[in-house]
Write a protein that holds these residues in place. Structure first.
Motif, short mmCIF file in Angstrom:
data_model
loop_
_atom_site.label_atom_id
_atom_site.label_comp_id
_atom_site.label_asym_id
_atom_site.label_seq_id
_atom_site.Cartn_x
_atom_site.Cartn_y
_atom_site.Cartn_z
N VAL A 144 0.85 -1.20 0.00
CA VAL A 144 0.00 0.00 0.00
C VAL A 144 0.88 1.25 0.00
CG1 VAL A 144 -1.58 1.38 1.43
CG2 VAL A 144 -1.98 -1.08 1.14
N HIS A 145 1.82 1.28 0.93
CA HIS A 145 2.71 2.44 1.01
C HIS A 145 3.58 2.55 -0.26
CE1 HIS A 145 1.73 3.78 5.02
NE2 HIS A 145 1.89 2.56 5.50
N GLN A 146 4.03 1.42 -0.75
CA GLN A 146 4.87 1.45 -1.95
C GLN A 146 4.12 2.00 -3.15
OE1 GLN A 146 6.35 -2.27 -3.95
NE2 GLN A 146 8.33 -1.49 -3.26
N TYR A 147 2.88 1.56 -3.31
CA TYR A 147 2.08 2.03 -4.44
C TYR A 147 1.95 3.55 -4.41
CZ TYR A 147 -1.74 2.99 -7.62
OH TYR A 147 -2.49 3.52 -8.64
N PHE A 148 1.55 4.07 -3.26
CA PHE A 148 1.31 5.51 -3.19
C PHE A 148 2.61 6.29 -3.31
CE2 PHE A 148 -2.77 4.18 -1.10
CZ PHE A 148 -3.58 4.67 -2.11
N ASN A 149 3.65 5.75 -2.70
CA ASN A 149 4.94 6.42 -2.80
C ASN A 149 5.42 6.50 -4.24
OD1 ASN A 149 8.13 6.23 -2.71
ND2 ASN A 149 7.40 7.32 -0.91
N PHE A 265 -4.81 0.58 -8.00
CA PHE A 265 -4.24 0.36 -6.67
C PHE A 265 -4.49 -1.07 -6.18
CE2 PHE A 265 -5.57 0.37 -2.13
CZ PHE A 265 -4.32 0.45 -1.56
N ILE A 266 -5.73 -1.51 -6.28
CA ILE A 266 -6.06 -2.86 -5.79
C ILE A 266 -5.28 -3.91 -6.58
CG2 ILE A 266 -7.90 -4.58 -5.62
CD1 ILE A 266 -9.86 -2.29 -5.00
N LYS A 267 -5.21 -3.71 -7.90
CA LYS A 267 -4.48 -4.68 -8.72
C LYS A 267 -3.00 -4.72 -8.34
CE LYS A 267 -7.57 -4.85 -12.62
NZ LYS A 267 -7.96 -4.40 -13.96
N TYR A 268 -2.45 -3.56 -8.05
CA TYR A 268 -1.03 -3.50 -7.69
C TYR A 268 -0.74 -4.27 -6.41
CZ TYR A 268 3.55 -1.64 -6.48
OH TYR A 268 4.88 -1.53 -6.13
N MET A 303 -13.30 -20.92 -7.74
CA MET A 303 -11.88 -20.78 -8.09
C MET A 303 -11.02 -21.00 -6.86
SD MET A 303 -11.38 -17.46 -10.51
CE MET A 303 -12.89 -16.66 -10.96
N LEU A 304 -9.80 -21.48 -7.10
CA LEU A 304 -8.83 -21.56 -6.02
C LEU A 304 -8.37 -20.15 -5.65
CD1 LEU A 304 -6.71 -24.58 -7.24
CD2 LEU A 304 -8.28 -24.52 -5.28
N LEU A 305 -7.79 -20.02 -4.45
CA LEU A 305 -7.46 -18.68 -3.97
C LEU A 305 -6.61 -17.88 -4.95
CD1 LEU A 305 -7.47 -16.52 -1.73
CD2 LEU A 305 -5.52 -17.68 -0.69
N ARG A 306 -5.51 -18.47 -5.41
CA ARG A 306 -4.63 -17.67 -6.28
C ARG A 306 -5.25 -17.41 -7.66
NH1 ARG A 306 0.90 -20.70 -5.19
NH2 ARG A 306 -0.66 -22.36 -5.05
N GLU A 307 -6.10 -18.33 -8.10
CA GLU A 307 -6.85 -18.06 -9.34
C GLU A 307 -7.72 -16.83 -9.17
OE1 GLU A 307 -8.98 -21.37 -11.65
OE2 GLU A 307 -8.47 -22.30 -9.71
N LYS A 308 -8.36 -16.76 -8.00
CA LYS A 308 -9.24 -15.63 -7.69
C LYS A 308 -8.43 -14.32 -7.69
CE LYS A 308 -11.28 -15.78 -3.73
NZ LYS A 308 -11.97 -16.08 -2.47
N LEU A 309 -7.26 -14.37 -7.10
CA LEU A 309 -6.42 -13.18 -7.03
C LEU A 309 -5.95 -12.78 -8.43
CD1 LEU A 309 -4.25 -13.93 -3.83
CD2 LEU A 309 -6.43 -12.73 -4.00
N ARG A 310 -5.54 -13.78 -9.21
CA ARG A 310 -5.09 -13.48 -10.58
C ARG A 310 -6.24 -12.93 -11.42
NH1 ARG A 310 -3.05 -18.70 -10.97
NH2 ARG A 310 -1.35 -18.71 -9.47
N PHE A 311 -7.42 -13.46 -11.19
CA PHE A 311 -8.59 -12.98 -11.93
C PHE A 311 -8.78 -11.48 -11.71
CE2 PHE A 311 -13.00 -11.98 -12.66
CZ PHE A 311 -13.29 -12.66 -13.83
N VAL A 312 -8.63 -11.06 -10.48
CA VAL A 312 -8.78 -9.64 -10.15
C VAL A 312 -7.71 -8.80 -10.85
CG1 VAL A 312 -8.51 -7.96 -8.28
CG2 VAL A 312 -10.02 -9.93 -7.98
N VAL A 313 -6.48 -9.32 -10.84
CA VAL A 313 -5.38 -8.56 -11.45
C VAL A 313 -5.55 -8.46 -12.97
CG1 VAL A 313 -2.89 -8.59 -11.87
CG2 VAL A 313 -3.77 -9.15 -9.59
N GLU A 314 -6.06 -9.53 -13.58
CA GLU A 314 -6.03 -9.60 -15.04
C GLU A 314 -7.29 -9.09 -15.74
OE1 GLU A 314 -5.12 -13.73 -15.58
OE2 GLU A 314 -3.06 -13.46 -14.81
N ASN A 315 -8.37 -8.89 -14.99
CA ASN A 315 -9.61 -8.49 -15.65
C ASN A 315 -10.07 -7.10 -15.22
OD1 ASN A 315 -10.69 -11.01 -17.19
ND2 ASN A 315 -9.87 -11.76 -15.25
N GLN A 316 -10.68 -6.42 -16.19
CA GLN A 316 -11.22 -5.10 -15.87
C GLN A 316 -12.42 -5.23 -14.96
OE1 GLN A 316 -11.92 -2.76 -19.54
NE2 GLN A 316 -10.66 -1.31 -18.40
N PHE A 317 -12.49 -4.37 -13.95
CA PHE A 317 -13.67 -4.36 -13.10
C PHE A 317 -14.83 -3.86 -13.96
CE2 PHE A 317 -11.12 -3.44 -8.90
CZ PHE A 317 -10.31 -4.52 -9.17
#
Ligand code: ATP
Ligand code: MN
Length: 480
Positions: A144-149, A265-268, A303-317
């Protein structure tokens, strides 16, 4: 000799060299194999004891839960299950753990329910599950801090004790120095807060937004990341009385920019933990899959946990206006068959979490950003649209979580803001400083609030918000 982190040793190739490690005993088999964990990683280090050359009194105290120091040689392991091990040359007991007493705690090596673990929140971080959750939480907050920084934001610390109760985000906890049995009274019998510590009524903050806005209109881009408090008596798996909130606020940014920022931000931060928390996420993924097996098919995660996380990163909300969402909900099966607890009858209805979850989990099957809500159901500071009945608000809804972000473009026009405050009975005198920002160099600006624990819930696949913060504060519970 300086001690080495187990995480480092498990990756090391410095065979035949001596190292010292310190940690807590997770298991001790056959008077020979210690599984040692120091919290630096989910994985234990196997330490092989030369029991013939280890004093009896030391052997007796190598018990589950004890803190020990082991000095020995790093070797390739012959056994299955680990690449390396330490051949112990010397073992010191740093802190004993009596086996009879350990049996009564969650340190005893068997499965304990999450409820049981909560009762011993001071010890639960020594379990695999909570070690993993808390490392992921820590990495997330760093991200979180890294993203904003990286993106040119200034970190501001807004007050925790606040004199304003106008934000209206939730019930507030009072802060007072009075003897509650005998507070000073005015002539009319009411409590005389002029005599209190701050000379006025004060509360714990429910949001740093209003103060953050004043800083955005000077520093340009700011964010807060701090504790917030809500005395809401909602005993849900999504609400805490004390939680951490991330609140960016950006000058010269409209609602579209705000949605872009929140999504990026969330994707990052999710991408960051995918890259940096592999072992912990793999463990949590297995845990979730195991837990799912005992649930009816319909409640299992697709979906498995990491699939779910990757789905968020890779798809437009999906970005959907409130008006479109109401149409979808009105025509939905659960609404027509009266399966919702709150039936959606007309435009203007406040969405309940059952509706939010329907949109995300059943209809769109993706994170959703809802925007342009009816002014009536949103806060006074949100910017009025030209239609006169909707405001530039946005909520981000996540599968399994519901609302994770609430934000808006802020009303920058003094006259419109004043009218709105009058309508809603928000005290203009108390918020004189907030109104000043609209008097001196006002500009389009936007921001949002993200509940950090809801993010950690999503990232770890846990089901209850009490399990993603070290010491949860909820109604009737402030132990530890
Ligand atoms: P909800 O409808 O879920 O109660 P809210 O509309 O009250 O949320 P906001 O006031 O917009 O929430 O706060 C911003 C964010 O803070 C929410 O999107 C959510 O992520 C988080 N949040 C709000 N209340 C709590 C709580 N009691 N415990 C943990 N997180 C919370
Ligand atoms: Mn709420």
């Amino acid at each position: 000799m300086k001690h080495t982190k187990i995480a480092e040793l498990l990756k090391s190739d410095l065979f035949l060299q001596d190292f010292t490690v310190k940690g807590w005993v997770r298991a001790f088999r056959s008077n020979r194999f210690i599984a040692l964990n120091d919290g630096s990683t989910l994985n234990n280090l196997q330490c092989v004891v030369d029991f013939e050359n280890t004093p009896e009194e030391v052997l007796e105290e190598i018990n589950v839960g004890a803190a020990i120091e082991v000095r020995g040689m790093l070797k390739e392991s012959e056994g299955k299950g680990q690449r390396v091990e330490i051949e112990a040359k010397e073992i010191k007991i740093l802190g004993i753990a009596n086996p009879e007493d350990v049996k009564k705690t969650i340190l005893s090596p068997k499965r304990h329910s999450l409820e049981k673990l909560r009762e011993q929140a001071h010890l639960r971080v020594r379990t695999n599950t909570f070690g993993a959750i808390m490392r992921v939480r820590s990495q997330l907050s760093f991200a979180v801090h890294q993203y904003f920084n990286k993106n040119g934001f200034n970190y501001v610390n807004t007050p925790i004790i606040t004199g304003s109760d106008a934000e209206g985000a939730g019930e507030m906890f009072k802060v007072t120095n009075f003897d509650i049995k005998n507070p000073p009274k005015k002539e009319d019998g009411s409590i005389d807060y002029k005599e209190d510590f701050f000379g006025k009524e004060s509360n714990l903050t429910v949001s740093g937004q209003l103060e953050a806005e004043t800083y955005a209109l000077g520093l340009g881009q700011v964010y807060t990341f701090g504790p917030t408090f809500r005395a809401e008596n909602s005993n849900t798996s999504r609400h805490l009385a004390e939680f951490w909130m991330i609140e960016p606020e950006v000058a010269f940014c409209d609602l579209d920019g705000n949605m872009d920022l929140a999504e990026d931000f969330i994707k990052y931060v999710i991408q960051y933990i995918l890259e940096n928390c592999e072992d912990d996420l793999a463990f949590l993924e297995d845990r979730l899959a195991q837990e799912d097996k005992s649930k009816p098919q319909a409640e299992r995660s697709p979906m498995l946990l990491r699939e779910k996380l990757r789905f968020v990163v890779e798809n437009q909300f999906k970005r959907v206006s409130y008006t479109e969402a109401i149409d979808i909900l009105k025509n939905s099966k659960p609404n027509k068959k009266k399966k919702f607890n709150y039936i959606i009858e007309e435009w203007g209805a406040d969405l309940q979490s059952e509706h939010e979850r329907y949109l995300v989990e059943k209809h769109f099957k993706s994170p959703v950003i809802l925007f342009d809500y009816p002014a009536k159901i949103k806060a006074f500071y949100m910017r009025l649209n030209d239609d006169g009945k909707t405001v530039r608000a946005m909520d981000i809804l996540f599968p399994g979580i519901g609302e994770i972000v609430g934000g808006s473009q802020r009303e920058e026009r003094l006259d419109v803001l004043e009218t709105k405050m009058k309508e809603l009975g928000v005290d203009e005198k108390e918020l004189w400083w907030y109104l000043d920002t609209r008097r001196f160099g006002t500009c389009v600006h936007s921001g949002f609030g993200l509940g950090f624990e809801r993010l950690v819930l999503f990232a770890t696949g846990m089901g209850n918000i009490r399990d993603v913060i070290p010491f949860p504060r909820t109604p009737k519970n402030a132990e530890f």
